[in-house]
Design a protein around this motif. Structure first.
Motif, PDB file in Angstrom:
ATOM      1  N   ILE A 171      33.420  40.985  30.129  1.00 61.81           N
ATOM      2  CA  ILE A 171      34.853  42.194  29.389  1.00 61.81           C
ATOM      3  C   ILE A 171      34.361  41.446  27.951  1.00 61.81           C
ATOM      4  O   ILE A 171      34.682  42.258  26.545  1.00 61.81           O
ATOM      5  CB  ILE A 171      35.897  41.719  30.052  1.00 61.81           C
ATOM      6  N   HIS A 172      34.166  40.315  27.468  1.00 64.75           N
ATOM      7  CA  HIS A 172      34.153  39.728  25.749  1.00 64.75           C
ATOM      8  C   HIS A 172      32.792  39.831  25.105  1.00 64.75           C
ATOM      9  O   HIS A 172      33.190  40.010  24.403  1.00 64.75           O
ATOM     10  CB  HIS A 172      35.212  38.416  25.518  1.00 64.75           C
ATOM     11  N   LEU A 229      37.532  50.382  50.271  1.00 65.44           N
ATOM     12  CA  LEU A 229      38.283  49.360  49.522  1.00 65.44           C
ATOM     13  C   LEU A 229      38.085  47.777  50.478  1.00 65.44           C
ATOM     14  O   LEU A 229      38.770  46.629  49.403  1.00 65.44           O
ATOM     15  CB  LEU A 229      39.648  49.854  49.577  1.00 65.44           C
ATOM     16  N   LEU A 272      28.351  46.860  30.047  1.00 68.10           N
ATOM     17  CA  LEU A 272      29.548  47.000  31.120  1.00 68.10           C
ATOM     18  C   LEU A 272      29.684  48.279  31.422  1.00 68.10           C
ATOM     19  O   LEU A 272      29.826  47.852  32.784  1.00 68.10           O
ATOM     20  CB  LEU A 272      30.446  46.784  30.076  1.00 68.10           C
ATOM     21  N   ILE A 303      32.930  31.903  44.366  1.00 66.13           N
ATOM     22  CA  ILE A 303      33.911  32.800  43.603  1.00 66.13           C
ATOM     23  C   ILE A 303      34.426  31.695  42.436  1.00 66.13           C
ATOM     24  O   ILE A 303      35.627  32.573  41.527  1.00 66.13           O
ATOM     25  CB  ILE A 303      35.007  32.002  44.739  1.00 66.13           C
ATOM     26  N   PHE A 362      36.364  45.479  48.633  1.00 65.70           N
ATOM     27  CA  PHE A 362      36.864  43.882  47.818  1.00 65.70           C
ATOM     28  C   PHE A 362      38.150  43.217  48.111  1.00 65.70           C
ATOM     29  O   PHE A 362      37.883  42.795  47.501  1.00 65.70           O
ATOM     30  CB  PHE A 362      37.495  45.501  47.175  1.00 65.70           C
ATOM     31  N   LEU A 422      33.105  38.116  34.749  1.00 62.30           N
ATOM     32  CA  LEU A 422      33.457  39.250  34.679  1.00 62.30           C
ATOM     33  C   LEU A 422      33.982  38.463  33.230  1.00 62.30           C
ATOM     34  O   LEU A 422      33.939  39.874  32.174  1.00 62.30           O
ATOM     35  CB  LEU A 422      34.886  39.020  35.228  1.00 62.30           C
ATOM     36  N   TYR A 423      34.868  37.440  32.835  1.00 57.66           N
ATOM     37  CA  TYR A 423      35.670  36.751  31.518  1.00 57.66           C
ATOM     38  C   TYR A 423      34.725  37.639  30.177  1.00 57.66           C
ATOM     39  O   TYR A 423      34.549  38.182  28.922  1.00 57.66           O
ATOM     40  CB  TYR A 423      36.200  35.654  31.217  1.00 57.66           C
TER      41      TYR A 423
END
Lengths: 539, 199
Positions: free
Chosen positions: A329-330, A287, A337, A318, A290, A325-326
């Motif tokens: 996903i869309h 972790l 994905l 950044i 990340f 990501l947006y």
């Protein structure tokens, strides 16, 4: 491909080559032990066909306290015959393959149906990414492995697309070479291959069923040629297991001290069992990759922990991150994905199983995930904004980012960390090679650095390189004539006749060395003493 | 399952929650120091120590003008902002132990079992274009920026948001799947309690 796109790609290739080859011998400031080992073994292979330990064409090179993967050494061998044994030869293969990687990335992205502009910009992103540039500029095997990883992905998707068995053959060769190139890929490649197989199961099955017997035999033979020796090395020699054990998280004292060799009670066996402790330690490490600060602000370890630095990604990324990501996903493309998720989760996995926190070199397998992510951001930006607005903005941001990174890389990094690149050994080795005939005996200390007397190096590698020591001679006895390697012991050594001592300041901490005995001092880039060359009086 | 009940169960099944219920003075005694922390951070924001580190980088830069552009007083602001972002990273909640006794020794605030659901919940939120929780989540990084304290006591909003992300995904599970998961989560918590009692 349109001629304009070819020109753009050539420009990106030129940028990529420039950042990896400009002053290649000077930055990083010194050859590391591993680079010196790779170079001399490559030279030894090129001239005699044997490594420094007199082994003929080995598949794992025992050197610098480690077993080195063979690919970089065999690729460097012909380079040493052209350019000699020096920094340039040592770093050529990584710099060259590192420069080509953005081009392969472009081909991969266009193959995956991304449009040309976002693919070009992602290729440019990799071309100027300090994380990739730094490791390309030193002889790091991980860069070679990453090149073959990208190449393998390219040929896999090409095979999926057109079912030509030649692509499958190149895929097997590329992924195999990646496994043979660097340790992290030994874990990453099987896992990502498994993912590719599962995610494309129907197509793979369909394509495989169409293969002719000739191709089945050729592909199986190719796979076996690469895998059988690897299995042999893994299970019947110490070559691979030694490395795995040496870098395993189990060696970390914070974990090792808490593990039990035997349990004192049942409750301890249940509530403090080793499996739980190891899992907890690993998960913590995994972790930690990340962490936003590591990703965007301070991950490259070019400067001390509190000082300004750079993340493994660029600061501008950044902004790209949430956009990408947006988009991902869309877009509702489940295959893409899932590919991203696999690359993103598996990327830091090999690194998390090893010692040291947040290791950018071992995490290089993460680059495909970020490249695959940011292409979405560039796709979005190129559609949303007009080119004449969007491209100059990207250009300005990347220029500022590059100036910032170059400043840290070329100036602060050498200043703070020259000693971690064994700075000084080359100069000392060059001096003693030039003057070796003037002394009866030469001692070179294997202690170095300003942190304390416990850091040790392998000075013989620098002597071999500086003196152009014939491999045939070294292979016989693993000695370099009158030059010996041990810590200096001034109270006794001072009575030796006509001796040159290359001492670390730690070797002579409490000794009063007469000023006239000191023939040379070598300093780290931060001004601290690295080595003191002392000669004993002729008696 | 009722949404409020589900969230409450998730909350109860986190070591941070029950540990601070058992030790009720922990949170108030830490939060009472807020004015002091704010004042310290304000006074030390451009402290000599921080400025010296930046000036060092300027001094050793490739060129003084470049050094001056990048490494000046303002550099401290993004540096501190990234400490804030580091504090809200999942690592701080799902794997590393809380500081200042905010969780049992060596135990993370939220069970690691919830991490995949948190990530999937985040995915669902983006998919459903619900950005408010995400915006608040990012804004919580300002708490450590302003207080200089990355401790969980000051990151309770972030902690609740991670739980909310998990909840957002878990509520999509069938009752049977949900029950199985909650049982697993309960076993994990009992294991942690067993660890605390026996070690």
């Amino acid at each position: 491909m349109k001629s304009q796109k070819i020109i753009h790609l050539i420009i990106i290739a030129a940028i990529s080559f420039f950042f990896r080859f400009y002053q290649l011998s000077s930055y990083p400031v010194h050859l590391s032990m591993d680079e010196a080992a790779i170079t001399y073994n490559a030279y030894s292979i090129a001239t005699t066909g044997k490594d420094e330990w007199n082994e003929f064409m080995p598949l794992a090179f025992k050197s610098a306290g480690d077993y080195k993967p063979p690919v970089n050494i065999y690729l460097t061998a012909p380079i040493t015959t052209i350019f000699g044994i020096n920094e340039f030869s040592s770093r050529f293969v990584s710099a060259f393959l590192g420069s080509l990687t953005p081009i392969i990335l472009y081909l991969l992205l266009t193959l995956l149906n991304f449009s040309a502009l976002p693919s070009l910009l992602t290729s440019l992103w990799l071309a100027i990414l300090p994380w990739h540039i730094h490791f390309s500029r030193a002889s790091f095997e991980a860069i070679t492995a990453l090149f073959f990883l990208f190449t393998g992905l390219y040929f896999f998707f090409k095979w999926i697309k057109n079912s030509k068995p030649l692509n499958l053959l190149f895929f097997i060769i590329s992924f195999s070479l990646s496994v043979w190139s660097y340790h992290a890929e030994r874990l990453f490649i099987p896992l990502i291959s498994l993912y590719l197989l599962i995610a494309n199961f129907k197509t793979v099955k369909n394509h495989l069923s169409k293969l002719s017997l000739k191709w089945i035999l050729s592909l199986t033979a190719t796979f076996l040629i690469f895998s059988v020796p690897f299995i042999k090395l893994t299970f019947f020699t110490p070559a691979i297991m030694t490395r795995a054990a040496a870098t395993s998280i189990l060696r970390e004292s914070s974990l090792g001290n808490s593990l039990h060799s035997s349990y004192s009670s049942l409750s301890q066996q249940i509530f403090d069992n080793n499996t739980y402790l190891i899992f907890k330690h690993w998960f913590n490490k995994y972790l930690s990759y990340f962490d936003f600060r590591f990703l965007f602000w301070k991950g490259m370890q070019f400067t001390p922990p509190q000082s300004p630095g750079i993340g493994i990604l660029m600061l501008f990324d950044i902004i790209l991150f949430p956009i990408a990501l947006y988009q991902l996903i869309h877009k509702k493309n489940k295959q893409r994905l899932s590919l991203f998720i696999a690359l993103f989760l598996l990327g830091p996995f090999p690194a998390s199983l090893t010692m040291n926190n947040q290791h950018p070199l071992r995490a290089l397998t993460w680059i495909p995930a970020f490249a695959f992510l940011f292409v979405y951001a560039f796709e979005f930006l190129s559609k949303k904004f007009k080119k004449h607005i969007f491209l100059p903005v990207i250009f300005i941001i990347y220029t500022i980012s590059t100036i910032y990174s170059v400043n840290i890389y070329a100036s602060l990094f050498p200043h703070y960390y020259s000693e971690y690149w064994q700075y000084g050994y080359k100069e000392a080795a060059q001096y003693l090679c030039q003057n070796k005939d003037s002394y009866d005996k030469i001692i070179v200390s294997d202690t170095f650095g300003s942190d304390g007397p416990l850091n040790t190096g392998l000075p013989y590698l620098y002597v071999l390189m500086a003196c152009d020591y014939p491999p045939t001679l070294f292979q016989q006895k693993q000695q370099t004539g009158k030059i010996q390697y041990r810590r200096a012991d001034w109270p006794h050594d001072q009575f030796e006749n006509n001796m040159l001592i290359v001492a670390s300041p730690w070797d002579i901490l409490d000794d009063n060395i007469p000023e006239e005995s000191i023939v040379k001092k070598i300093y780290f880039k931060n001004g601290k003493e690295a080595f003191i060359l002392i000669e004993t009086n002729e008696k | 399952m009722n949404k409020k009940i589900l969230f409450s169960i998730l909350l109860i099944l986190t070591p941070f929650f029950w540990w601070n219920i058992i030790h009720p003075s922990n949170i108030p005694s830490e939060l009472i120091k807020l004015p002091q922390y704010l004042s310290n951070q304000k006074n030390n924001f451009f402290s000599e120590e921080r400025i010296t580190i930046v000036e060092d980088a300027r001094w050793y830069s490739i060129n003084q003008d470049i050094g001056r552009v990048f490494f000046n007083k303002l550099y401290i602001i993004p540096t501190e902002l990234f400490y804030g972002l580091q504090a809200i990273s999942p690592h701080n909640f799902f794997s590393s132990a809380g500081t200042y006794h905010s969780t049992p020794d060596g135990i993370p605030a939220i069970p690691f079992l919830l991490l995949p659901f948190s990530v999937l919940g985040l995915y669902q939120l983006i998919k459903n274009k619900k950005y408010l929780p995400l915006a608040i989540f990012v804004l919580t990084s300002l708490i450590p920026f302003l207080t200089g304290q990355p401790t969980l006591y000051y990151l309770i909003p972030t902690y609740l948001l991670y739980l909310y992300f998990s909840y957002y995904q878990l509520k999509l599970l069938s009752n049977r799947q949900l029950l199985n998961f909650l049982l697993l989560d309960l076993v994990y918590n009992l294991y942690i309690i067993g660890r605390i009692i026996t070690l």
